[in-house]
Design a protein around this motif. Structure first.
Motif, PDB file in Angstrom:
ATOM      1  N   GLU A 239     -13.311  30.016  41.850  1.00 41.86           N
ATOM      2  CA  GLU A 239     -14.157  29.963  43.040  1.00 41.86           C
ATOM      3  C   GLU A 239     -14.151  31.264  43.828  1.00 41.86           C
ATOM      4  N   VAL A 240     -12.998  31.857  43.995  1.00 44.59           N
ATOM      5  CA  VAL A 240     -12.882  33.039  44.858  1.00 44.59           C
ATOM      6  C   VAL A 240     -13.101  34.331  44.080  1.00 44.59           C
ATOM      7  N   LYS A 241     -12.585  34.402  42.848  1.00 42.90           N
ATOM      8  CA  LYS A 241     -12.663  35.632  42.060  1.00 42.90           C
ATOM      9  C   LYS A 241     -13.771  35.620  41.018  1.00 42.90           C
ATOM     10  N   GLY A 242     -14.404  34.478  40.825  1.00 40.96           N
ATOM     11  CA  GLY A 242     -15.544  34.407  39.917  1.00 40.96           C
ATOM     12  C   GLY A 242     -15.205  34.422  38.442  1.00 40.96           C
ATOM     13  N   LEU A 243     -13.969  34.117  38.069  1.00 39.79           N
ATOM     14  CA  LEU A 243     -13.612  34.104  36.659  1.00 39.79           C
ATOM     15  C   LEU A 243     -14.256  32.906  35.963  1.00 39.79           C
ATOM     16  N   GLU A 244     -14.702  33.130  34.742  1.00 36.80           N
ATOM     17  CA  GLU A 244     -15.407  32.094  33.992  1.00 36.80           C
ATOM     18  C   GLU A 244     -14.628  31.589  32.783  1.00 36.80           C
ATOM     19  N   ARG A 245     -13.562  32.289  32.408  1.00 34.91           N
ATOM     20  CA  ARG A 245     -12.758  31.857  31.251  1.00 34.91           C
ATOM     21  C   ARG A 245     -11.282  32.063  31.592  1.00 34.91           C
ATOM     22  N   ILE A 246     -10.594  30.946  31.811  1.00 31.09           N
ATOM     23  CA  ILE A 246      -9.178  30.970  32.142  1.00 31.09           C
ATOM     24  C   ILE A 246      -8.442  30.089  31.138  1.00 31.09           C
ATOM     25  N   ALA A 247      -7.342  30.585  30.627  1.00 33.28           N
ATOM     26  CA  ALA A 247      -6.501  29.790  29.722  1.00 33.28           C
ATOM     27  C   ALA A 247      -5.208  29.427  30.440  1.00 33.28           C
TER      28      ALA A 247
ATOM     29  N   ALA B 140     -12.351  18.011  31.194  1.00 33.09           N
ATOM     30  CA  ALA B 140     -13.806  18.087  30.990  1.00 33.09           C
ATOM     31  C   ALA B 140     -14.373  19.456  31.377  1.00 33.09           C
ATOM     32  N   ASP B 141     -13.523  20.483  31.483  1.00 35.71           N
ATOM     33  CA  ASP B 141     -13.947  21.796  31.967  1.00 35.71           C
ATOM     34  C   ASP B 141     -13.922  22.810  30.826  1.00 35.71           C
ATOM     35  N   GLN B 142     -15.105  23.272  30.405  1.00 35.69           N
ATOM     36  CA  GLN B 142     -15.192  24.248  29.317  1.00 35.69           C
ATOM     37  C   GLN B 142     -14.779  25.651  29.746  1.00 35.69           C
ATOM     38  N   GLN B 143     -14.605  25.883  31.036  1.00 35.57           N
ATOM     39  CA  GLN B 143     -14.192  27.209  31.488  1.00 35.57           C
ATOM     40  C   GLN B 143     -12.674  27.373  31.535  1.00 35.57           C
ATOM     41  N   VAL B 144     -11.958  26.278  31.316  1.00 37.25           N
ATOM     42  CA  VAL B 144     -10.492  26.326  31.337  1.00 37.25           C
ATOM     43  C   VAL B 144      -9.967  25.752  30.029  1.00 37.25           C
ATOM     44  N   LEU B 145      -9.357  26.608  29.235  1.00 34.97           N
ATOM     45  CA  LEU B 145      -8.737  26.209  27.980  1.00 34.97           C
ATOM     46  C   LEU B 145      -7.276  25.869  28.241  1.00 34.97           C
ATOM     47  N   CYS B 146      -6.857  24.662  27.887  1.00 40.28           N
ATOM     48  CA  CYS B 146      -5.476  24.219  28.110  1.00 40.28           C
ATOM     49  C   CYS B 146      -4.769  24.047  26.768  1.00 40.28           C
ATOM     50  N   ILE B 147      -3.679  24.766  26.588  1.00 38.09           N
ATOM     51  CA  ILE B 147      -2.857  24.650  25.383  1.00 38.09           C
ATOM     52  C   ILE B 147      -1.450  24.251  25.818  1.00 38.09           C
ATOM     53  N   SER B 148      -0.982  23.111  25.354  1.00 31.07           N
ATOM     54  CA  SER B 148       0.353  22.630  25.709  1.00 31.07           C
ATOM     55  C   SER B 148       1.183  22.458  24.443  1.00 31.07           C
ATOM     56  N   ILE B 149       2.328  23.141  24.394  1.00 29.29           N
ATOM     57  CA  ILE B 149       3.237  23.083  23.249  1.00 29.29           C
ATOM     58  C   ILE B 149       4.496  22.378  23.739  1.00 29.29           C
ATOM     59  N   HIS B 150       4.748  21.167  23.283  1.00 28.65           N
ATOM     60  CA  HIS B 150       5.805  20.364  23.876  1.00 28.65           C
ATOM     61  C   HIS B 150       6.447  19.448  22.844  1.00 28.65           C
ATOM     62  N   GLN B 151       7.575  18.885  23.213  1.00 28.82           N
ATOM     63  CA  GLN B 151       8.297  17.992  22.305  1.00 28.82           C
ATOM     64  C   GLN B 151       7.473  16.743  22.016  1.00 28.82           C
TER      65      GLN B 151
ATOM     66  N   LEU C 103     -14.765  18.859  24.682  1.00 30.16           N
ATOM     67  CA  LEU C 103     -13.956  18.476  23.530  1.00 30.16           C
ATOM     68  C   LEU C 103     -13.426  19.727  22.835  1.00 30.16           C
ATOM     69  N   GLY C 104     -12.155  19.720  22.537  1.00 29.48           N
ATOM     70  CA  GLY C 104     -11.535  20.863  21.879  1.00 29.48           C
ATOM     71  C   GLY C 104     -10.920  21.872  22.826  1.00 29.48           C
ATOM     72  N   TYR C 105     -11.166  21.713  24.117  1.00 28.98           N
ATOM     73  CA  TYR C 105     -10.660  22.686  25.095  1.00 28.98           C
ATOM     74  C   TYR C 105      -9.306  22.279  25.678  1.00 28.98           C
ATOM     75  N   CYS C 106      -8.794  21.128  25.279  1.00 28.41           N
ATOM     76  CA  CYS C 106      -7.420  20.740  25.591  1.00 28.41           C
ATOM     77  C   CYS C 106      -6.694  20.563  24.263  1.00 28.41           C
TER      78      CYS C 106
ATOM     79  N   PHE D 174     -11.770  32.209  22.470  1.00 27.56           N
ATOM     80  CA  PHE D 174     -12.106  31.862  23.851  1.00 27.56           C
ATOM     81  C   PHE D 174     -12.219  33.113  24.715  1.00 27.56           C
ATOM     82  N   ASP D 175     -11.414  34.126  24.426  1.00 30.81           N
ATOM     83  CA  ASP D 175     -11.425  35.411  25.129  1.00 30.81           C
ATOM     84  C   ASP D 175     -11.203  35.244  26.633  1.00 30.81           C
ATOM     85  N   PRO D 176     -10.025  34.749  27.040  1.00 32.27           N
ATOM     86  CA  PRO D 176      -9.785  34.488  28.472  1.00 32.27           C
ATOM     87  C   PRO D 176      -9.736  35.766  29.301  1.00 32.27           C
ATOM     88  N   GLN D 177     -10.253  35.671  30.511  1.00 33.20           N
ATOM     89  CA  GLN D 177     -10.113  36.773  31.468  1.00 33.20           C
ATOM     90  C   GLN D 177      -8.733  36.764  32.111  1.00 33.20           C
TER      91      GLN D 177
END
Length: 358
Positions: free
Chosen positions: A155-163, A181-192, A213-216, A245-248
């Protein structure tokens, strides 16, 4: 340009379960031990590292992720600490002020990278946040630190791709619920493996919802997984998805409870495992690292490893004999890991594949 900026919430000690009359592993000693270790290590200098002050976050910052009703619940519980807003969550009269300062440190860490003042940053803050969703919390967390930073950067910095990458031993279920449900935020969780560990969410089948779909991405690591398994997952899935995804910006939810000495989980990362993942992330992308879980005596050591990896300087020697560590675990660990990795690749292939079959 300073290589790595560091922030920490100086009032964190006012959020302490002992003020309510009982002990909890998530307590002020965590940051105290980290800061004492860094001070005694001789690692910190103004050439590569610098500490920055931060102002408290605002209600507007919190409400980008959390509902007003949930914020009111947290405030009400601070007025009566006998109440808890969620499972395994405590509050004290000063807890709301503590989280405002912690979130201010998180936003400052993001600002340092966004403005170019620092290449990377590290917010050493508590309480942790990755179990806090928009209207609920559990697992020692009150507000979702990484989610609030991500929404601020949008919202403040205008970033469109955040991981957002989670390497805490526990699944990042609160972050998932905020961004599923947000295609601008890629979430990767590596956990037990979530059949064996709280919060019993974040399965391989959970890949987000339409239109994202696919972004979590949830990778379940079998118990006793260590450096080799984490390295394979990072190289074969995480890095390839991040490249596409090429995150900023990469926000790293850096829990230290995947460490081989952690009493609350059953994973075997060593300092080399942490260093390698973070070094590779920082070699390609700007990284804001947030302290999450970890409840053992080596938090300071691991915090120094994070800083070394972010700054691109040589790691300290690993005390663990990797051959002995591998020989001591069950044979089924690698087999289960390979099955999980194959299943995850199959589920993600429509969105990020085809994978390299060589």
């Amino acid at each position: 340009m300073t290589r790595v900026g560091i922030t920490f919430n100086k009032n964190h000690y006012l959020h302490d379960s002992l003020l309510n009359g009982y002990p909890c592993p998530e307590n002020p000693l965590r940051i105290k031990n980290i800061l004492e270790y860094l001070e005694n290590s001789g690692l910190i200098d103004d050439d590569k590292f610098h500490f920055y002050d931060a102002s408290p976050a605002s209600m507007r910052d919190i409400l980008r992720v959390h509902t007003g009703e949930y914020v009111d619940l947290i405030k009400a519980c601070t007025r009566d600490p006998r109440q808890s807003p969620g499972k395994d969550v405590y509050v004290c009269p000063s807890s709301f002020d503590v989280v405002l300062q912690a979130l201010g440190c998180v936003l400052k860490a993001g600002e340092l990278v966004a403005t170019g003042e620092c290449k990377h940053s590290y917010a050493i803050i508590r309480p942790p946040g990755h179990h806090a969703g928009p209207d609920s919390c559990n697992g020692f967390c009150l507000f979702n630190n990484s989610g609030i930073l991500a929404r601020y950067m949008q919202e403040v910095k205008g970033l469109e791709r955040i991981a957002i990458v989670n390497i805490d031993a526990h699944a990042s279920d609160g972050t998932y619920s905020a961004f599923e449900a947000d295609q601008q935020v890629l979430c990767i969780s590596i956990h037990q493996n979530q059949k064996t560990l709280y919060p019993f969410k974040g399965f391989i089948r959970d890949i987000g919802v339409r239109p994202a779909l696919g972004y979590c991405i949830n990778m379940e690591m079998p118990t006793e997984s260590g450096n080799p398994e984490y390295s394979l997952f990072y190289d074969e899935v995480a890095e390839k998805v991040l490249d596409k995804f090429d995150p900023q910006l990469v926000i790293l939810e850096c829990g230290f409870d995947a460490y081989h000495k952690e009493p609350l989980a059953k994973l075997n990362l060593t300092i080399d495992g942490y260093y390698r993942m973070i070094f590779k992330l920082a070699s390609k992308w700007s990284v804001v690292t947030l302290l999450e879980g970890g409840y053992h005596d080596d938090l300071g050591l691991l915090a120094s490893v994070v800083l070394r990896a972010l700054a691109g300087i040589e790691n300290i020697g690993d005390e663990v004999d990797q051959i002995d560590l591998l020989a001591s675990r069950h044979v089924k660990t690698r087999k289960e890991f390979n099955n999980n990795l194959s299943l995850l690749k199959t589920r993600l292939e429509p969105y990020w594949g085809p994978w390299d079959r060589s």
